[in-house]
Design an enzyme around this catalytic site. Structure first.
Site: not given
Ligand code: 5GP
Length: 119
Positions: A28-29, A82, A88-89, A95, A97
């Site tokens: 994750d970034i 999520n 908060g997705q 995906h 985590h």
């Molecule tokens: P969500 O909130 O949808 O469950 O999680 C999305 C996740 O994707 C977040 O933790 C966010 O940091 C990660 N993310 C968003 N854009 C990028 C990206 O371009 N590269 C990577 N490696 N992670 C990303």
């Protein structure tokens, strides 16, 4: 198309951990733990609720492999998917985590006034 499809296609770089024909794991970034890996299907599926049992079954085996690769099968990890607005997705591509590498806390609610509503 989401940002994750661009990562799958190599249009956006990612720090890959492991992949096979159907799934990809990458860091994750914006990590929320010492180890914070995102695990995605290469097929476009918008969220966990839309995923079928075959996909989740195959994804489970892939997740086990990622955990072993990172040593988290021994130390433990948290898996979070999520799903939808309240969770908060942010990215509408299924995906998980995978969080680990340290003891994790257990805070979830933005506002805990609703905690007892279903009991
Ligand atoms: P969500 O909130 O949808 O469950 O999680 C999305 C996740 O994707 C977040 O933790 C966010 O940091 C990660 N993310 C968003 N854009 C990028 C990206 O371009 N590269 C990577 N490696 N992670 C990303």
């Amino acid at each position: 198309m989401t940002i994750f499809t661009k990562i799958i296609n190599g249009e956006i770089p990612s720090n890959k951990v492991f992949e096979n024909d159907n799934f990809l794991a990458f860091h994750d970034i914006n990590p929320k733990a010492p180890i914070h890996i995102l695990i995605i299907p290469k097929k476009e599926v918008k969220d966990f609720q839309s995923a079928d049992a075959k996909l989740i079954g195959e994804m489970t085996l892939f997740i086990h492999e990622v955990a072993k690769l990172m040593g988290l099968d021994k130390s433990g990890y948290r898996l979070i998917a999520n799903n939808g607005k309240d969770s908060g997705q942010e990215v509408a591509h299924l995906h998980f985590h995978m969080l680990g590498g340290s003891k994790l806390a257990w805070p979830h609610l933005v506002d805990d006034t609703d905690t007892k509503k279903f009991f």
